[in-house]
Design a protein around this motif. Sequence first.
Motif, mmCIF file in Angstrom:
data_model
loop_
_atom_site.group_PDB
_atom_site.id
_atom_site.type_symbol
_atom_site.label_atom_id
_atom_site.label_comp_id
_atom_site.label_asym_id
_atom_site.label_seq_id
_atom_site.Cartn_x
_atom_site.Cartn_y
_atom_site.Cartn_z
ATOM 1 N N LEU A 320 36.141 47.526 31.962
ATOM 2 C CA LEU A 320 37.506 47.309 31.571
ATOM 3 C C LEU A 320 38.849 47.934 32.553
ATOM 4 N N ALA A 328 31.389 40.249 27.499
ATOM 5 C CA ALA A 328 32.182 40.184 26.099
ATOM 6 C C ALA A 328 31.095 40.357 24.907
ATOM 7 N N GLY A 352 34.995 38.262 29.694
ATOM 8 C CA GLY A 352 36.520 38.430 29.516
ATOM 9 C C GLY A 352 37.159 38.589 30.717
ATOM 10 N N ILE A 354 41.183 40.708 31.817
ATOM 11 C CA ILE A 354 42.443 40.922 31.370
ATOM 12 C C ILE A 354 43.375 41.249 32.657
ATOM 13 N N ARG A 359 46.169 45.229 30.523
ATOM 14 C CA ARG A 359 45.438 46.348 30.550
ATOM 15 C C ARG A 359 46.265 47.365 30.385
ATOM 16 N N GLN A 438 42.061 36.133 25.569
ATOM 17 C CA GLN A 438 41.339 37.334 26.177
ATOM 18 C C GLN A 438 41.544 38.839 25.468
ATOM 19 N N SER A 439 42.545 38.890 24.822
ATOM 20 C CA SER A 439 42.807 39.945 23.986
ATOM 21 C C SER A 439 41.905 40.029 22.788
ATOM 22 N N LEU A 442 38.451 40.896 24.015
ATOM 23 C CA LEU A 442 38.450 42.511 24.330
ATOM 24 C C LEU A 442 38.182 43.255 22.919
#
Length: 604
Positions: A320, A328, A352, A354, A359, A438-439, A442
């Motif tokens: 991450l 994911a 995923g 980001i 980030r 994507q959020s 996460l």
Amino acid sequence: MKITAIPQLYRNLKRWREILKVLRRYGLADWLSQHRRLPFRNAFKDRGGVPLAKYSREQRVRMALTELGPTFIKLGQILAGRPDLVGAELGDELKKLRGDVHADSIETVRQTLRDELGESYQQHFQSIDPNPLATASIGQVHRATLNDGRKVVLKVQRHGIEHTIRQDIEVLGGLAQLAERVDTFAAWAPAEIVGQLAPMITRELDFGRERQNLDHFADMLSESKHAVTVPRPIKHLCARRVLVMDELDGQPLAQYVNLSSANAKIAASTGSQTGRETGISPDTASATTDSSKSDWAQTERAKTKKQLSETIANVYLTMLFDHGLFHADPHSGNLYVLKDGSLGILDFGMTGRIGETLRETIEEMLVAISGGDQNRLTRLIRRIGNPPPTLDDSALSIDVAEFVGTFGRQNLGEFDLTGALNELSEILHAHAIKLPNQSALLLKMLISLEGTLRELDASFDSLDVVKTFMRKTMVRRMSPQRRLRQARRIYLEAENFMETAPDELLSLVQQARRGEVRVNLEHQRLGPSVNRLVLGLMASAVFLGSSVMLAMKVPPLFFADTMVLGMQDLSVMGIAGITGSVTVMMWLLIAINRSGHLTRDNDN
């Protein structure tokens, strides 16, 4: 409905009937569950004979998705990771969805291999296990051995699943368009949600993406200081519907943890038995051998669990914060403990990514939570999500303040990461703030990761590791290299703006001179108001016209020859027109009163 959608509707008519039949059945059961005194409340039952009305609403949603088939199961599994859309309670229920279905026969699997790899595919394999290792909604897995003795795993797409999924997605799109016409559902933009989720489902149909992900993550994690193994794909045996990769020599994490618990109990019982066999008194054996064996087993078990927890947390947070690319779905079935004690990761169909900006926003949110800064956290939530135009800022601030008051001041060892993420998801859901894909992925990854670490039940604090990574990222954000990259990006954007702005401004001036500048105004939800206005005007016109007919005694007439109750020569058309217009006016008054906008006092 658009005319272009008619062929699609006709093509999927059979599937439409099946889906609407299931939805009607579960929808009626949901309505009946709210009326406990109805005699036919238990009319709809599941396959076991239990009335559907006795289940909770969340359970009925899960059961309906299961009955609708693989596409809806996969949709439910994706929505399980989107508590910002469905809420934490329904999300937890959807996590129980399983894609286990009836497996394709080995003949069907061989036909798929023949279609994808050619007629000579058998020359590459020494053997293929006819019994599937696992089955899911999209594919099934078989063990196999290559001619060189290499142990591999075959992932083969289920026969006909691509047609079924694409057909169901078309139907889902139609259902979303219908839902857009209902105010209660339109606020959630169902067509937009289906537009976001559909590519996630269809993307898993192409195993070539997963093959690329396997290579990418294997190279990326090879640089990790922790021992992590990702199976390598056999590239010349991979195709769109077939994925061949190395077999991991180990066992799933959940099975490993359960086996460790069983071994600890066996060790304790073995110690007690040894004391009896050696002739030592029972009290002495119980105090020495039994105790030492049990303590040793528990100590080793706790040590192993702590090491696994540290490895898993560090690996995923490295993905991450250092790479911006993450696996994911880190549930315990996709994490393996290999024979050498290292960690293995499976199933890279869902990953995923980001960007640096997202980030950094997430890092700022963690700092705001730990620092109790509710105002900054509120601004960050608005920035990272997609708030609706009707968002109540004051209500959002109150909820965020309560969230920070609950989780922002917990001690490091007592912090409940899962509880914090679920509470944050409930806030987003309550205020209809939708996260980008994507959020949301996460958020799903963090919740699943915390659940996996809790299964290990180790004396390990994941938030401590998060704060360690936070310190590293703060140092990286302040580094000269990052500042230089940021300055270079700003310079390039400014240079591009300075080059294009004069041309755009000149073009706008030229359009204004030619009279080509137009301003487009778009109304929002004025349709019902305009319809009521037009209907009221028409009713008024009919009322006035009918009154003139009565005054002019336009035939045919009631009571033309005699007078009844003082009435004579009444126009039939006039009476009918007045009756109809008064009925419409009364109906409009009732509708306006129900909507809550009849007087100035209830404008809100």
